[in-house]
Motif scaffolding. Structure first.
Motif, PDB file in Angstrom:
ATOM      1  N   ALA A  50      -1.213  -5.089   6.951  1.00 52.53           N
ATOM      2  CA  ALA A  50      -0.981  -4.518   5.696  1.00 52.53           C
ATOM      3  C   ALA A  50      -2.222  -4.714   4.836  1.00 52.53           C
ATOM      4  O   ALA A  50      -2.881  -5.774   4.844  1.00 52.53           O
ATOM      5  N   TYR A  51      -2.321  -3.593   3.921  1.00 48.95           N
ATOM      6  CA  TYR A  51      -3.475  -3.703   2.880  1.00 48.95           C
ATOM      7  C   TYR A  51      -2.460  -3.809   1.615  1.00 48.95           C
ATOM      8  O   TYR A  51      -1.834  -2.429   1.586  1.00 48.95           O
ATOM      9  N   TYR A  52      -2.595  -4.641   0.835  1.00 46.48           N
ATOM     10  CA  TYR A  52      -1.868  -4.565  -0.658  1.00 46.48           C
ATOM     11  C   TYR A  52      -2.637  -4.625  -1.711  1.00 46.48           C
ATOM     12  O   TYR A  52      -3.350  -5.387  -2.071  1.00 46.48           O
ATOM     13  N   TYR A  53      -2.842  -3.357  -2.607  1.00 43.21           N
ATOM     14  CA  TYR A  53      -3.531  -3.128  -3.376  1.00 43.21           C
ATOM     15  C   TYR A  53      -2.477  -3.119  -4.787  1.00 43.21           C
ATOM     16  O   TYR A  53      -1.577  -2.560  -4.827  1.00 43.21           O
ATOM     17  N   TRP A  54      -3.100  -3.988  -5.998  1.00 40.88           N
ATOM     18  CA  TRP A  54      -2.368  -3.967  -7.094  1.00 40.88           C
ATOM     19  C   TRP A  54      -3.399  -3.354  -8.021  1.00 40.88           C
ATOM     20  O   TRP A  54      -4.561  -3.876  -8.199  1.00 40.88           O
ATOM     21  N   VAL A  55      -2.873  -2.447  -8.891  1.00 42.98           N
ATOM     22  CA  VAL A  55      -3.573  -1.561  -9.793  1.00 42.98           C
ATOM     23  C   VAL A  55      -3.094  -2.097 -11.343  1.00 42.98           C
ATOM     24  O   VAL A  55      -2.140  -1.974 -11.541  1.00 42.98           O
ATOM     25  N   PHE A  56      -4.022  -2.504 -11.997  1.00 41.15           N
ATOM     26  CA  PHE A  56      -3.914  -2.926 -13.236  1.00 41.15           C
ATOM     27  C   PHE A  56      -3.304  -1.914 -14.027  1.00 41.15           C
ATOM     28  O   PHE A  56      -3.770  -0.421 -14.038  1.00 41.15           O
ATOM     29  N   PRO A  57      -2.283  -1.737 -14.988  1.00 43.47           N
ATOM     30  CA  PRO A  57      -1.313  -3.171 -15.050  1.00 43.47           C
ATOM     31  C   PRO A  57       0.023  -3.235 -14.392  1.00 43.47           C
ATOM     32  O   PRO A  57       0.532  -4.245 -14.005  1.00 43.47           O
ATOM     33  N   ASN A  58       0.122  -2.114 -13.620  1.00 44.85           N
ATOM     34  CA  ASN A  58       1.609  -2.236 -13.102  1.00 44.85           C
ATOM     35  C   ASN A  58       2.064  -1.328 -11.866  1.00 44.85           C
ATOM     36  O   ASN A  58       3.198  -0.936 -11.585  1.00 44.85           O
ATOM     37  N   MET A  59       0.950  -1.077 -10.822  1.00 51.75           N
ATOM     38  CA  MET A  59       1.336  -0.206  -9.735  1.00 51.75           C
ATOM     39  C   MET A  59       0.780  -1.261  -8.411  1.00 51.75           C
ATOM     40  O   MET A  59      -0.344  -1.730  -8.607  1.00 51.75           O
ATOM     41  N   MET A  60       1.662  -0.853  -7.492  1.00 55.22           N
ATOM     42  CA  MET A  60       1.147  -1.577  -6.334  1.00 55.22           C
ATOM     43  C   MET A  60       1.153  -0.359  -5.060  1.00 55.22           C
ATOM     44  O   MET A  60       1.979   0.266  -5.148  1.00 55.22           O
ATOM     45  N   PHE A  61       0.306  -0.529  -4.512  1.00 55.43           N
ATOM     46  CA  PHE A  61       0.306   0.446  -3.093  1.00 55.43           C
ATOM     47  C   PHE A  61      -0.037  -0.142  -1.950  1.00 55.43           C
ATOM     48  O   PHE A  61      -1.046  -1.026  -1.516  1.00 55.43           O
ATOM     49  N   ASN A  62       1.002  -0.512  -1.318  1.00 54.15           N
ATOM     50  CA  ASN A  62       1.252  -1.031   0.131  1.00 54.15           C
ATOM     51  C   ASN A  62       1.019  -0.072   1.229  1.00 54.15           C
ATOM     52  O   ASN A  62       2.011   0.351   1.578  1.00 54.15           O
ATOM     53  N   PHE A  63      -0.166  -0.316   2.047  1.00 58.63           N
ATOM     54  CA  PHE A  63      -0.349   0.473   3.165  1.00 58.63           C
ATOM     55  C   PHE A  63      -0.136  -0.528   4.198  1.00 58.63           C
ATOM     56  O   PHE A  63      -0.512  -1.509   4.686  1.00 58.63           O
ATOM     57  N   TYR A  64       0.651   0.159   5.267  1.00 59.81           N
ATOM     58  CA  TYR A  64       1.113  -0.388   6.283  1.00 59.81           C
ATOM     59  C   TYR A  64       0.943   0.459   7.594  1.00 59.81           C
ATOM     60  O   TYR A  64       0.721   1.845   7.270  1.00 59.81           O
ATOM     61  N   PRO A  65       1.180   0.179   8.805  1.00 59.72           N
ATOM     62  CA  PRO A  65       0.425   1.162  10.085  1.00 59.72           C
ATOM     63  C   PRO A  65       1.675   2.473   9.820  1.00 59.72           C
ATOM     64  O   PRO A  65       1.401   3.441  10.502  1.00 59.72           O
ATOM     65  N   TRP A  66       2.675   2.211   9.224  1.00 62.65           N
ATOM     66  CA  TRP A  66       3.752   3.407   9.456  1.00 62.65           C
ATOM     67  C   TRP A  66       3.421   4.366   8.103  1.00 62.65           C
ATOM     68  O   TRP A  66       3.783   5.384   7.859  1.00 62.65           O
ATOM     69  N   GLY A  67       2.659   3.720   6.939  1.00 64.77           N
ATOM     70  CA  GLY A  67       2.430   4.533   5.679  1.00 64.77           C
ATOM     71  C   GLY A  67       2.306   3.787   4.713  1.00 64.77           C
ATOM     72  O   GLY A  67       1.698   2.707   4.558  1.00 64.77           O
ATOM     73  N   LEU A  68       2.963   4.162   3.445  1.00 63.91           N
ATOM     74  CA  LEU A  68       2.830   3.717   2.048  1.00 63.91           C
ATOM     75  C   LEU A  68       3.764   3.607   1.451  1.00 63.91           C
ATOM     76  O   LEU A  68       4.813   4.293   1.341  1.00 63.91           O
ATOM     77  N   SER A  69       3.943   2.283   0.763  1.00 64.24           N
ATOM     78  CA  SER A  69       4.956   1.815  -0.382  1.00 64.24           C
ATOM     79  C   SER A  69       4.401   1.842  -1.624  1.00 64.24           C
ATOM     80  O   SER A  69       3.518   0.955  -1.781  1.00 64.24           O
ATOM     81  N   VAL A  70       4.611   2.930  -2.515  1.00 64.33           N
ATOM     82  CA  VAL A  70       4.063   2.691  -3.843  1.00 64.33           C
ATOM     83  C   VAL A  70       5.036   1.986  -4.622  1.00 64.33           C
ATOM     84  O   VAL A  70       6.239   2.373  -4.546  1.00 64.33           O
ATOM     85  N   ASN A  71       4.724   0.956  -5.302  1.00 62.50           N
ATOM     86  CA  ASN A  71       5.700   0.298  -6.296  1.00 62.50           C
ATOM     87  C   ASN A  71       5.363   0.344  -7.570  1.00 62.50           C
ATOM     88  O   ASN A  71       4.103   0.009  -8.042  1.00 62.50           O
ATOM     89  N   VAL A  72       5.978   1.028  -8.608  1.00 61.15           N
ATOM     90  CA  VAL A  72       5.854   1.241  -9.918  1.00 61.15           C
ATOM     91  C   VAL A  72       6.589   0.290 -10.665  1.00 61.15           C
ATOM     92  O   VAL A  72       7.830   0.157 -10.782  1.00 61.15           O
ATOM     93  N   VAL A  73       6.083  -0.785 -11.381  1.00 63.21           N
ATOM     94  CA  VAL A  73       7.025  -1.755 -12.353  1.00 63.21           C
ATOM     95  C   VAL A  73       7.218  -1.239 -13.598  1.00 63.21           C
ATOM     96  O   VAL A  73       6.108  -0.980 -14.389  1.00 63.21           O
ATOM     97  N   LYS A  74       8.340  -1.015 -14.106  1.00 64.82           N
ATOM     98  CA  LYS A  74       8.408  -0.526 -15.519  1.00 64.82           C
ATOM     99  C   LYS A  74       9.365  -1.296 -16.328  1.00 64.82           C
ATOM    100  O   LYS A  74      10.573  -1.830 -16.010  1.00 64.82           O
ATOM    101  N   PRO A  75       8.590  -1.897 -17.440  1.00 65.42           N
ATOM    102  CA  PRO A  75       9.414  -2.762 -18.232  1.00 65.42           C
ATOM    103  C   PRO A  75      10.491  -2.097 -18.975  1.00 65.42           C
ATOM    104  O   PRO A  75      10.479  -0.990 -19.654  1.00 65.42           O
ATOM    105  N   LEU A  76      11.829  -2.626 -18.799  1.00 61.36           N
ATOM    106  CA  LEU A  76      12.996  -1.919 -19.781  1.00 61.36           C
ATOM    107  C   LEU A  76      12.975  -2.671 -21.019  1.00 61.36           C
ATOM    108  O   LEU A  76      13.605  -1.990 -22.030  1.00 61.36           O
ATOM    109  N   ASP A  77      12.873  -4.194 -20.707  1.00 56.41           N
ATOM    110  CA  ASP A  77      12.936  -4.655 -22.225  1.00 56.41           C
ATOM    111  C   ASP A  77      12.468  -6.168 -22.040  1.00 56.41           C
ATOM    112  O   ASP A  77      11.704  -6.246 -20.995  1.00 56.41           O
ATOM    113  N   ARG A  78      12.328  -7.271 -23.007  1.00 56.94           N
ATOM    114  CA  ARG A  78      11.643  -8.204 -22.646  1.00 56.94           C
ATOM    115  C   ARG A  78      12.019  -9.091 -21.181  1.00 56.94           C
ATOM    116  O   ARG A  78      10.837  -9.737 -20.698  1.00 56.94           O
TER     117      ARG A  78
END
Length: 187
Positions: free
Chosen positions: A140-168
């Motif tokens: 795996a190649y795990y990229y974190w992009v400031f401030p709230n996105m992750m791009f996780n590359f695996y042999p099967w493809g990509l999981s994009v993770n978007v972190v969204k604050p809802l409240d505190r």
């Protein structure tokens, strides 16, 4: 608009909608509100490691995508992603396939990379001979992009993770999956 053609000095350049920079990265589009930051710098950094993958062929798979509600501050979630010390204690399945002691982190402007090496994983990247990691078992190649996105590359493809604050103390994390090789899923 009817009866508006007689308006004087219209349209002027300042009447046009503002154009924001737009960058394409495989099937993904990114728009930025800050013209001093070019997202192309981030994707260029990613391509140094994953440029051999046919990103344009990755296909969104909603059946693998999921949202999670996390009862924590969004920055705490990102911090957890960025430190790997918890993996042997919290992520039993992940720890079983990663060689935790050899994992590597590299930092760049606006992002960082964590490389997941393995000795025993079923699937690793088939890296080209001229690749910087050629000869290594990279799962795996795990990229974190400031401030709230992750791009996780695996042999099967990509999981994009978007972190969204809802409240505190509540965060929504969206896992969005793009599959390249479905035969490598769940391996």
């Amino acid at each position: 608009m009817p009866e508006f053609k007689e308006a004087k000095d219209f349209p002027r350049p300042c009447d046009n909608l503002h154009q924001f920079p737009l960058r394409k990265f495989g099937p993904l589009l990114f728009a930025g509100l800050n013209p001093s930051f070019d997202f192309q710098h981030v994707t260029d950094k990613m391509k140094e490691r994953i440029g051999f993958l046919p990103i344009d062929e990755f296909i969104l798979d909603n059946s693998l995508s999921k949202d999670y509600l996390v009862h924590a501050h969004w920055a705490l979630y990102c911090d957890n992603y960025l430190e790997g010390f918890h993996i042997p204690f919290v992520h039993e399945d992940l720890n079983a396939v990663l060689d935790y002691g050899t994992n590597k982190t590299e930092t760049y402007d606006h992002c960082n990379l964590q490389i997941g090496y393995t000795n025993d994983a079923t699937e690793v990247f088939d890296l080209p001979e001229d690749h910087i990691d050629y000869g290594k078992n990279v799962s795996a190649y795990y990229y974190w992009v400031f401030p709230n996105m992750m791009f996780n590359f695996y042999p099967w493809g990509l999981s994009v993770n978007v972190v969204k604050p809802l409240d505190r103390n509540r965060t929504k994390v969206s896992f969005i999956s793009y599959v390249y090789d479905p035969s490598k899923l769940d391996r």
